[in-house]
Design a protein around this motif. Structure first.
Motif, short mmCIF file in Angstrom:
data_model
loop_
_atom_site.label_atom_id
_atom_site.label_comp_id
_atom_site.label_asym_id
_atom_site.label_seq_id
_atom_site.Cartn_x
_atom_site.Cartn_y
_atom_site.Cartn_z
N ILE A 64 -8.16 8.47 -3.33
CA ILE A 64 -7.65 7.17 -3.78
C ILE A 64 -7.39 6.27 -2.58
O ILE A 64 -7.73 5.08 -2.58
N ILE A 65 -6.80 6.84 -1.54
CA ILE A 65 -6.55 6.06 -0.32
C ILE A 65 -7.86 5.52 0.25
O ILE A 65 -7.96 4.34 0.61
N ALA A 66 -8.87 6.37 0.34
CA ALA A 66 -10.17 5.94 0.87
C ALA A 66 -10.76 4.80 0.05
O ALA A 66 -11.28 3.82 0.60
N ASP A 67 -10.67 4.92 -1.28
CA ASP A 67 -11.23 3.89 -2.15
C ASP A 67 -10.50 2.57 -1.97
O ASP A 67 -11.13 1.50 -1.92
N VAL A 68 -9.17 2.61 -1.90
CA VAL A 68 -8.40 1.38 -1.74
C VAL A 68 -8.71 0.72 -0.40
O VAL A 68 -8.96 -0.49 -0.32
N LEU A 69 -8.73 1.51 0.65
CA LEU A 69 -8.95 0.93 1.99
C LEU A 69 -10.37 0.39 2.14
O LEU A 69 -10.59 -0.59 2.86
N SER A 70 -11.33 1.01 1.48
CA SER A 70 -12.71 0.53 1.59
C SER A 70 -12.88 -0.84 0.95
O SER A 70 -13.81 -1.58 1.29
N GLY A 71 -11.98 -1.18 0.01
CA GLY A 71 -12.06 -2.48 -0.66
C GLY A 71 -11.23 -3.56 -0.02
O GLY A 71 -11.19 -4.70 -0.54
N ARG A 72 -10.55 -3.25 1.06
CA ARG A 72 -9.69 -4.23 1.74
C ARG A 72 -10.26 -4.54 3.13
O ARG A 72 -10.79 -3.68 3.80
N GLY A 73 -10.10 -5.76 3.55
CA GLY A 73 -10.51 -6.15 4.88
C GLY A 73 -9.36 -6.02 5.86
O GLY A 73 -8.28 -5.54 5.53
N GLY A 74 -9.59 -6.48 7.06
CA GLY A 74 -8.53 -6.49 8.06
C GLY A 74 -8.35 -5.16 8.76
O GLY A 74 -9.13 -4.21 8.56
N GLU A 75 -7.30 -5.09 9.57
CA GLU A 75 -7.04 -3.89 10.35
C GLU A 75 -6.65 -2.73 9.44
O GLU A 75 -5.86 -2.88 8.52
N LYS A 76 -7.20 -1.58 9.72
CA LYS A 76 -6.92 -0.40 8.91
C LYS A 76 -5.51 0.12 9.20
O LYS A 76 -5.07 0.13 10.36
N PRO A 77 -4.80 0.57 8.18
CA PRO A 77 -3.49 1.17 8.42
C PRO A 77 -3.62 2.54 9.08
O PRO A 77 -4.71 3.12 9.14
#
Length: 328
Positions: A64-77
């Motif tokens: 779920i984390i991977a899917d959410v982050l793949s859809g967001r731009g900007g610096e990765k958390p």
């Protein structure tokens, strides 16, 4: 939102993070839609530290984390995961390089990352902290480029103190909250002295310190607050911070008397944790977006006064300490 350097890495992380156990499993039914909404709300609020583990929903949380982050731009958390609890049996002999590398490879795939920001040994047997070869294996995997940093998640203060004797340990994850105050007396000052990052888990004592749980609350059969009350599945200290349920509820009412008007007990309890300068990040979980937003607001609450801090210490001494202090 306020930020601290994550120990010796120098990487700034929010002092409220996102604990991703709830969106993986063992907290009753949390849909993937709600899990994604909670994580997105946390990120939108400025949270940039996520903590998960390979066993949370058998990889569901990581995916779920991977899917959410793949859809967001900007610096990765900053994403921290854990390894070791997939061992069956869960013995110290299993904490070898071959097994750890296998777990790490699986997390790399689940998280869609080329290198993991942080891998933590996931509450291994105490003996693991006395085996240098365990930490040498992590050092080798760091040199191989599969992990950027490694740390430990512990049950006991003893384990935490032993872990930070190893110079490569970047962080320690430990239970610390109004009902589990022992880490403040020795471990937290030592971690600060050594510039070891401190991740605080179970910050709300499995929801008790939200003030919303009552004697009539019923938990889903898949919720660890139902099936692990006496430590049937894993260490009982992970459920309600190890405090007997009825005793904890009485103590919650004492805490409630000191929560300022207009604040939630959950936010107050999180702010209490952040009063200790050794704490890098607290990682409350969230089942939905509103809980995630409420957790994030704790970062900006005013300093808690000395009188209220002493009141929390007194509640611990008089009502809680005899049940937990020497055990963990």
């Amino acid at each position: 939102m306020h930020y601290h350097n994550f120990g010796r890495t120098g990487r700034p992380v929010s002092n409220i993070g996102f604990g991703a156990w709830q969106i993986g499993g063992s907290w009753g039914s949390v849909s993937e839609e709600d899990g994604r909404a909670a994580l997105n709300a946390a990120l939108d609020a400025g949270i940039n530290f996520i903590d998960t583990a390979d066993v949370y929903g058998d990889g569901r949380s990581e995916k779920i984390i991977a899917d959410v982050l793949s859809g967001r731009g900007g610096e990765k958390p900053f994403v921290a995961t854990k390894a070791g609890r997939r061992l069956d049996p869960h013995t110290v002999e299993g904490y070898n390089r071959e097994n750890l590398e296998g777990f790490i490879d699986r997390s790399l795939k689940n998280l869609k990352m080329e290198r993991l920001d942080l891998v933590q040994l996931h509450c291994p047997p105490t003996e693991a902290f006395y085996r240098p070869e365990v930490f040498e294996a992590l050092e080798a995997l760091k040199a191989k480029g599969k992990i950027a940093n490694y740390g430990v998640s512990v049950e006991k203060v003893e384990e935490a103190l032993k872990a930070i004797e190893y110079p490569g340990v970047t962080s320690v994850q430990i239970i610390y909250n109004i009902f589990r105050q022992r880490p403040a007396s020795l471990f937290l000052p030592e971690a600060k002295r050594k510039n070891v990052a401190v991740i605080v888990r179970v910050p709300l004592a499995s929801g008790l310190l939200s003030g919303k749980i009552t004697r009539d609350t019923r938990f889903d059969k898949e919720d660890h607050r139902n099936f692990n009350r006496s430590g049937e599945a894993f260490d009982v200290g992970e459920t309600f911070a190890g405090v007997p349920f009825e005793i904890a509820l009485d103590a919650v009412e004492e805490v409630r008397k000191h929560v300022p008007g207009g604040e939630t007990m959950a936010a107050f309890a999180l702010r209490w944790i952040l009063m200790n300068e050794a704490v890098t990040v607290a990682i409350p979980g969230a089942r939905n977006a509103e809980q995630a937003k409420g957790n994030a607001r704790a970062s900006d609450l005013p300093v808690i006064g000395d009188d209220v801090m002493e009141a929390m210490a007194e509640i611990y001494r008089n009502r809680i300490a005899r049940h937990v202090h020497q055990r963990w």
